[in-house]
Design a protein around this motif. Structure first.
Motif, PDB file in Angstrom:
ATOM      1  N   HIS A 107       0.826  -1.204   0.000  1.00  0.00           N
ATOM      2  CA  HIS A 107       0.000   0.000   0.000  1.00  0.00           C
ATOM      3  C   HIS A 107       0.863   1.258   0.000  1.00  0.00           C
ATOM      4  O   HIS A 107       0.546   2.244  -0.673  1.00  0.00           O
ATOM      5  CB  HIS A 107      -0.922  -0.001   1.225  1.00  0.00           C
ATOM      6  CG  HIS A 107      -1.859  -1.171   1.259  1.00  0.00           C
ATOM      7  ND1 HIS A 107      -1.565  -2.326   1.944  1.00  0.00           N
ATOM      8  CD2 HIS A 107      -3.062  -1.369   0.670  1.00  0.00           C
ATOM      9  CE1 HIS A 107      -2.558  -3.182   1.794  1.00  0.00           C
ATOM     10  NE2 HIS A 107      -3.480  -2.638   1.034  1.00  0.00           N
ATOM     11  N   GLY A 108       1.978   1.225   0.748  1.00  0.00           N
ATOM     12  CA  GLY A 108       2.881   2.363   0.747  1.00  0.00           C
ATOM     13  C   GLY A 108       3.497   2.591  -0.617  1.00  0.00           C
ATOM     14  O   GLY A 108       3.668   3.741  -1.054  1.00  0.00           O
ATOM     15  N   GLY A 109       3.822   1.491  -1.311  1.00  0.00           N
ATOM     16  CA  GLY A 109       4.378   1.604  -2.659  1.00  0.00           C
ATOM     17  C   GLY A 109       3.395   2.231  -3.628  1.00  0.00           C
ATOM     18  O   GLY A 109       3.770   3.063  -4.467  1.00  0.00           O
ATOM     19  N   VAL A 110       2.121   1.835  -3.511  1.00  0.00           N
ATOM     20  CA  VAL A 110       1.078   2.405  -4.379  1.00  0.00           C
ATOM     21  C   VAL A 110       0.948   3.907  -4.115  1.00  0.00           C
ATOM     22  O   VAL A 110       0.856   4.703  -5.057  1.00  0.00           O
ATOM     23  CB  VAL A 110      -0.275   1.705  -4.132  1.00  0.00           C
ATOM     24  CG1 VAL A 110      -1.395   2.443  -4.855  1.00  0.00           C
ATOM     25  CG2 VAL A 110      -0.216   0.261  -4.618  1.00  0.00           C
ATOM     26  N   ALA A 136      -1.240   1.499 -14.172  1.00  0.00           N
ATOM     27  CA  ALA A 136      -1.935   0.431 -13.459  1.00  0.00           C
ATOM     28  C   ALA A 136      -1.732  -0.914 -14.152  1.00  0.00           C
ATOM     29  O   ALA A 136      -1.659  -1.961 -13.492  1.00  0.00           O
ATOM     30  CB  ALA A 136      -3.427   0.751 -13.373  1.00  0.00           C
ATOM     31  N   CYS A 137      -1.630  -0.902 -15.466  1.00  0.00           N
ATOM     32  CA  CYS A 137      -1.410  -2.139 -16.226  1.00  0.00           C
ATOM     33  C   CYS A 137      -0.013  -2.692 -16.005  1.00  0.00           C
ATOM     34  O   CYS A 137       0.234  -3.888 -16.197  1.00  0.00           O
ATOM     35  CB  CYS A 137      -1.613  -1.887 -17.721  1.00  0.00           C
ATOM     36  SG  CYS A 137      -3.294  -1.413 -18.184  1.00  0.00           S
ATOM     37  N   PHE A 216      -7.951  -1.766 -11.349  1.00  0.00           N
ATOM     38  CA  PHE A 216      -6.753  -2.200 -10.622  1.00  0.00           C
ATOM     39  C   PHE A 216      -6.939  -2.029  -9.118  1.00  0.00           C
ATOM     40  O   PHE A 216      -6.628  -2.937  -8.336  1.00  0.00           O
ATOM     41  CB  PHE A 216      -5.538  -1.387 -11.088  1.00  0.00           C
ATOM     42  CG  PHE A 216      -4.343  -1.496 -10.170  1.00  0.00           C
ATOM     43  CD1 PHE A 216      -3.529  -2.617 -10.213  1.00  0.00           C
ATOM     44  CD2 PHE A 216      -4.054  -0.487  -9.258  1.00  0.00           C
ATOM     45  CE1 PHE A 216      -2.438  -2.731  -9.342  1.00  0.00           C
ATOM     46  CE2 PHE A 216      -2.966  -0.591  -8.398  1.00  0.00           C
ATOM     47  CZ  PHE A 216      -2.159  -1.717  -8.446  1.00  0.00           C
ATOM     48  N   ALA A 217      -7.437  -0.880  -8.698  1.00  0.00           N
ATOM     49  CA  ALA A 217      -7.594  -0.603  -7.272  1.00  0.00           C
ATOM     50  C   ALA A 217      -8.571  -1.580  -6.615  1.00  0.00           C
ATOM     51  O   ALA A 217      -8.295  -2.120  -5.537  1.00  0.00           O
ATOM     52  CB  ALA A 217      -8.064   0.835  -7.064  1.00  0.00           C
ATOM     53  N   GLY A 257     -11.271   3.093  -6.177  1.00  0.00           N
ATOM     54  CA  GLY A 257     -11.557   2.389  -7.419  1.00  0.00           C
ATOM     55  C   GLY A 257     -12.978   2.580  -7.898  1.00  0.00           C
ATOM     56  O   GLY A 257     -13.226   2.774  -9.091  1.00  0.00           O
ATOM     57  N   LEU A 258     -13.939   2.522  -6.967  1.00  0.00           N
ATOM     58  CA  LEU A 258     -15.345   2.697  -7.341  1.00  0.00           C
ATOM     59  C   LEU A 258     -15.589   4.073  -7.940  1.00  0.00           C
ATOM     60  O   LEU A 258     -16.331   4.214  -8.923  1.00  0.00           O
ATOM     61  CB  LEU A 258     -16.235   2.489  -6.117  1.00  0.00           C
ATOM     62  CG  LEU A 258     -16.428   1.050  -5.651  1.00  0.00           C
ATOM     63  CD1 LEU A 258     -17.203   1.007  -4.340  1.00  0.00           C
ATOM     64  CD2 LEU A 258     -17.147   0.231  -6.725  1.00  0.00           C
ATOM     65  N   TYR A 259     -14.958   5.082  -7.353  1.00  0.00           N
ATOM     66  CA  TYR A 259     -15.138   6.437  -7.872  1.00  0.00           C
ATOM     67  C   TYR A 259     -14.689   6.521  -9.328  1.00  0.00           C
ATOM     68  O   TYR A 259     -15.407   7.061 -10.185  1.00  0.00           O
ATOM     69  CB  TYR A 259     -14.347   7.428  -7.019  1.00  0.00           C
ATOM     70  CG  TYR A 259     -14.259   8.806  -7.655  1.00  0.00           C
ATOM     71  CD1 TYR A 259     -15.352   9.675  -7.629  1.00  0.00           C
ATOM     72  CD2 TYR A 259     -13.101   9.215  -8.315  1.00  0.00           C
ATOM     73  CE1 TYR A 259     -15.287  10.926  -8.239  1.00  0.00           C
ATOM     74  CE2 TYR A 259     -13.025  10.465  -8.920  1.00  0.00           C
ATOM     75  CZ  TYR A 259     -14.111  11.314  -8.887  1.00  0.00           C
ATOM     76  OH  TYR A 259     -14.047  12.538  -9.494  1.00  0.00           O
ATOM     77  N   PHE A 260     -13.515   6.002  -9.623  1.00  0.00           N
ATOM     78  CA  PHE A 260     -13.004   6.096 -10.987  1.00  0.00           C
ATOM     79  C   PHE A 260     -13.768   5.201 -11.953  1.00  0.00           C
ATOM     80  O   PHE A 260     -13.920   5.553 -13.139  1.00  0.00           O
ATOM     81  CB  PHE A 260     -11.510   5.771 -11.013  1.00  0.00           C
ATOM     82  CG  PHE A 260     -10.650   6.925 -10.577  1.00  0.00           C
ATOM     83  CD1 PHE A 260     -10.434   8.002 -11.422  1.00  0.00           C
ATOM     84  CD2 PHE A 260     -10.094   6.956  -9.319  1.00  0.00           C
ATOM     85  CE1 PHE A 260      -9.673   9.083 -11.028  1.00  0.00           C
ATOM     86  CE2 PHE A 260      -9.328   8.029  -8.906  1.00  0.00           C
ATOM     87  CZ  PHE A 260      -9.106   9.104  -9.755  1.00  0.00           C
ATOM     88  N   LEU A 261     -14.258   4.069 -11.481  1.00  0.00           N
ATOM     89  CA  LEU A 261     -15.079   3.222 -12.352  1.00  0.00           C
ATOM     90  C   LEU A 261     -16.385   3.933 -12.724  1.00  0.00           C
ATOM     91  O   LEU A 261     -16.790   3.950 -13.882  1.00  0.00           O
ATOM     92  CB  LEU A 261     -15.385   1.900 -11.655  1.00  0.00           C
ATOM     93  CG  LEU A 261     -14.320   0.804 -11.672  1.00  0.00           C
ATOM     94  CD1 LEU A 261     -14.842  -0.434 -10.970  1.00  0.00           C
ATOM     95  CD2 LEU A 261     -13.929   0.461 -13.094  1.00  0.00           C
TER      96      LEU A 261
END
Length: 269
Positions: A107-110, A136-137, A216-217, A257-261
């Motif tokens: 999570h820190g890396g993301v 993300a890919c 991805f998220a 993720g839901l927001y961007f979807l």
């Protein structure tokens, strides 16, 4: 459990070593090679993605961004581990720099890469969301190699179990345990990479900014939440409402993720 212990695979019998090359005066570890290989493969694949028409970033910009990405992965991953899992390390600052002391946080890396991407796109005048879709890919490649390296190191093992593929890790105890490192490599790495690969190359997902990074998220969060049921919790680290720290940290990713979807269709290009 006694019967399972007698039938379990002993890690030492696999002939694995955390050291890839030992020259006596100098050692190269698989963990280091995993990061190095992840960056190189990610760099190459990122460049391949830009060959598809309508790319929001040029190959030259990718060459520049790789430095930002490496810093984001290392600093974000290490600081994330210290903050989320072992804040006591800050009492001895030199230990924060010792990345072999505890390791890194996914999570820190993301978060680190996200901050690096934000700074880079702002400086270059690029579309943050569109470039994030491409990144993300790429990200699962590093995750695959990193978790395989954790397995080779015999660290971050799973909970005790009696499944036939259980492994007895020498640095844990004499109990057969889930090889949760491989579960993570498969679910958070290989599976997500293949899904995003299909979406990018076989659908118009890349033309709906936010769809790929949102996918991805959510997939990463769901996979990690599930694997945490088989992963041994970090000693002395408390979660929330019966969840492990790893599961707690997936919750913001799901909302992100839901927001961007949901909003990706509005951004179609």
């Amino acid at each position: 459990m006694a019967a399972a212990t007698s039938q379990a695979i002993h890690f030492d019998d696999l002939g694995l070593s955390p050291i890839a090359l030992d020259l006596g005066f100098f050692q190269i570890r698989w963990y280091s090679l995993a990061y190095f290989g992840g960056v190189l493969l990610g760099w190459w694949y990122f460049a391949k993605l830009t060959e598809k028409g309508g790319s929001p970033i040029s190959k030259d910009n990718i060459d520049d961004f790789i430095i930002y990405a490496v810093l984001g992965i290392i600093l974000g991953g290490r600081l994330g581990y210290c903050i989320f899992y072992n804040p006591e390390l800050f009492l001895t600052p030199i230990k924060v720099l010792q990345m072999w002391n505890g390791g890194m946080s996914f999570h820190g890396g993301v978060i680190g890469v996200s901050i690096a991407l934000f700074i880079f796109c702002k400086q270059k005048g690029l579309s943050l969301i569109r470039v994030a879709d491409y990144l993300a890919c790429v990200y699962p490649i590093g995750h695959i190699l990193g978790r395989f390296a954790n397995f080779v190191n015999g660290e971050l093992w799973g909970k005790p179990t009696d499944v036939s593929w259980a492994i007895i890790f020498p640095d844990a105890d004499n109990l057969p345990r889930h090889p949760s490192q491989l579960y993570e490599a498969g679910l958070e790495g290989v599976a997500i990479f293949m899904i995003l690969f299909y979406m990018f190359w076989r659908t118009d997902a890349r033309n709906r900014p936010g769809l790929l990074v949102g996918t991805f998220a959510i997939l990463s969060a769901v996979a990690r939440f599930g694997v945490e049921f088989f992963r041994e919790p970090d000693e002395g680290v408390n979660g929330l409402l019966g969840m492990s720290m790893g599961q707690v940290l997936t919750i913001p990713m799901i909302f992100f993720g839901l927001y961007f979807l949901i909003t990706s269709k509005k951004r179609a290009v």
